[in-house]
Design a protein around this motif. Structure first.
Motif: not given
Length: 457
Positions: A177-188
C-alpha cells in the motif's frame, strides 16, 4: 524486494493509516501554499504602478480601513497596502533563500528525527513555517534583510517536515500500500499549488496581499493542532488503532530491517547503485519540473497570447492534473503489486521510466504544436501530470531499498531535488540573459519584477 500479502488485511479507506495520509496531504498542501505565497504576493508587493513609496514603507491596513469606511472602493484600499522597491536581483535572492534553508536541514533533521521522533520533527517544522508565514508582512516592513532571514528559517523548518515524512511511512505503510498512501500524501503539494494559483490573486485583489500570508499561515496552525492530536510515530503506540489494523501493519513490516545501530554505512551507500539511480531520478525529475513551471506563465502569455493574471484557472490546470495523476498512479501501482501482475522492482522501474520519459517527450513536442491552442494546452497539462507518475517509482523507492537509513537517504534525495531546482533556475536565468542580448522577447520569470504569475514548486 518481493512482498506477499498478509493473510489478514486491515480496513482500507476507513483505517488510521489512510487518515494519516489525508492529514499529511493537508500538511503538504499547507507547506506548498506557504512556500508559494510570496511568489503570488510579490506581484502586488513590488507593483510600481501603485503608490510611489520608499523601500519598506507601510500604509494603513486594508481590512481596518474597510471597517471604518465601508463605502471606500476595494481597489483604493488595496492600493494602500505596502509597496517595496525590490529589484529583480533582490527578489531572486528572496525566492531562493527558502531553498537554501531547506538544504541546510535536510540531512541533520534525519538524525534529529531519530532522537525526538518524526511526529515531533514534522509537527514542529510545520508550526514554525506557519508562524513565520504569519509574520512575513511585518518582516517586509522592517527590511528586505529580515525577509531573507525569515525565508531561510522557514526553509529550514520545511526541511524538517519533508524529511520526517519518510520515517513516518517506514512504520505506517504496508509494502503493498506504499504507492497508494504516499501518493495521497504527496498529491497535497500539487493540489496546494493549484489552489493558491486560483485564489491567491483573488485574495490579494479583494483583501490586500498581506492576507495571503495571514490566511495560509492560520491554516497551517490549524493543521499543526490536528497533527499533534491525531498522529503517532508508529501504530504500536496509537491509542485509537484497531487490533486488526495494528496486526496487519506490524505483520507486513515484520521482515523490514529495524536495526537500532546509529552508525551510517557510508561505504555501502557510495557503492549502492540503486541508491545512485534514485538520486539521479530525483535530480532529473525536478530539473524538468522546475524549468517547465518557471516558464509556464511566460509560455502561455507569449505563445498563446493569454493574460495569465486574468486566467488563473488556465495556468493552474497542470497542477490539478499532477495531483490527480499522483493519486491514480499510486492506485495503479499497488493494484499491479496486490494482484501479482508485476514484480515490485518492475513496477518501480515502469513508473520511474514513464514519469521521466513521457513529460520529456511532451516538452520536446511543444515547439512543434505552437500553432495549435488546444494541442499546446493539452501538452502543458500532460507534462506535470505524467511526471508525477514518478511518485510511485523512485520517489518512494528508498522505502524499499534503504529502510534502515531512510532518514539519511530521504534527506539526500531532497538535497538532489533542491540542487536541481537551484541549478535549473540558474539555467533559465542564463537563457533570459541570452534572449535579452539577441533582442528576443524575454518573458517574466519567478524573480522578475513585472512577472504576471510567478510560481514555485
Amino acid at each position: 524486494m518481493e512482498e506477499k500479502s498478509p493473510s489478514r488485511k486491515g480496513a482500507d479507506f476507513c483505517s488510521l493509516r489512510y487518515g494519516l495520509a489525508l492529514i499529511m496531504h493537508f500538511s503538504n498542501f499547507t507547506m506548498i501554499t506557504q512556500r508559494v505565497s510570496l511568489s503570488i504576493a510579490i506581484i502586488a508587493m513590488v507593483n510600481s504602478t501603485q503608490w510611489s513609496s520608499p523601500s519598506n514603507a507601510s500604509f494603513e491596513d486594508p481590512l481596518a480601513d474597510t471597517l471604518s469606511n465601508p463605502s471606500r472602493p476595494i481597489k483604493e484600499l488595496n492600493a494602500r497596502a505596502s509597496v517595496y522597491q525590490w529589484s529583480p536581483e533582490t527578489q531572486g535572492i528572496i525566492f531562493s533563500s527558502i531553498n537554501y534553508g531547506i538544504i541546510l536541514t535536510l540531512i541533520p533533521s534525519g538524525y534529529l528525527a531519530g532522537i525526538f521522533g518524526a511526529k515531533q520533527m514534522l509537527g514542529a517544522g510545520l508550526l514554525i513555517s506557519s508562524l513565520l508565514t504569519l509574520f512575513t508582512p511585518l518582516a517586509a516592513d522592517f527590511g528586505v534583510i529580515l525577509v531573507i532571514i525569515l525565508r531561510t528559517f522557514q526553509g529550514m523548518a520545511q526541511g524538517m517536515a519533508w524529511t520526517g515524512q519518510f520515517t513516518i511511512w517506514a512504520k505506517w505503510a504496508p509494502p503493498l500500500e506504499r504507492s497508494k498512501l504516499t501518493s495521497i500524501a504527496g498529491s497535497g503539494a500539487a493540489f496546494g499549488s493549484f489552489f493558491i494559483l486560483c485564489v491567491g490573486g483573488l485574495i490579494s485583489q479583494a483583501l490586500g496581499w498581506p492576507f495571503i500570508f495571514y490566511i495560509f499561515g492560520s491554516i497551517g496552525c490549524v493543521c499543526c493542532l490536528l497533527w499533534f492530536t491525531v498522529i503517532y510515530d508508529d501504530p504500536s503506540h496509537h491509542p485509537c488503532i484497531s487490533a486488526r489494523e495494528k496486526e496487519y501493519i506490524m505483520s507486513s513490516l515484520a521482515h523490514q530491517s529495524s536495526s537500532p545501530r546509529r552508525s551510517v554505512p557510508i561505504k555501502a551507500m557510495v557503492r549502492c547503485l540503486p541508491l545512485w539511480a534514485i538520486f539521479t531520478g530525483f535530480f532529473s525529475h525536478f530539473w524538468l519540473c522546475t524549468i517547465i513551471i518557471t516558464y509556464l506563465p511566460t509560455y502561455i502569455s507569449t505563445v498563446l497570447h493569454v493574460n495569465i493574471r486574468d486566467s488563473g484557472v488556465l495556468s493552474s490546470l497542470p497542477f490539478i492534473a499532477a495531483s490527480s495523476c499522483t493519486i491514480l498512479g499510486g492506485q495503479l501501482a499497488d493494484f499491479l503489486l496486490s494482484r501479482s501482475l508485476l514484480r515490485l522492482i518492475t513496477v518501480r522501474k515502469l513508473f520511474s521510466s514513464l514519469g521521466l520519459l513521457l513529460p520529456s517527450l511532451c516538452a520536446v513536442a511543444l515547439p512543434f504544436v505552437a500553432s495549435s491552442y488546444v494541442a499546446t494546452i493539452i501538452l502543458l497539462i500532460l507534462i506535470p501530470g505524467t511526471s508525477n507518475l514518478c511518485d510511485s517509482g523512485f520517489i518512494i523507492n528508498t522505502l524499499d531499498v534503504a529502510p534502515r537509513i531512510l532518514r539519511l537517504a530521504g534527506g539526500m534525495c531532497f538535497s538532489c531535488l533542491l540542487l536541481s531546482t537551484c541549478w535549473a533556475w540558474s539555467f533559465t536565468s542564463h537563457l533570459d540573459k541570452l534572449k535579452s542580448r539577441t533582442g528576443l522577447r524575454s518573458g517574466p520569470s519567478p524573480a522578475s519584477e513585472d512577472a504576471e504569475l510567478p510560481t514555485s514548486m
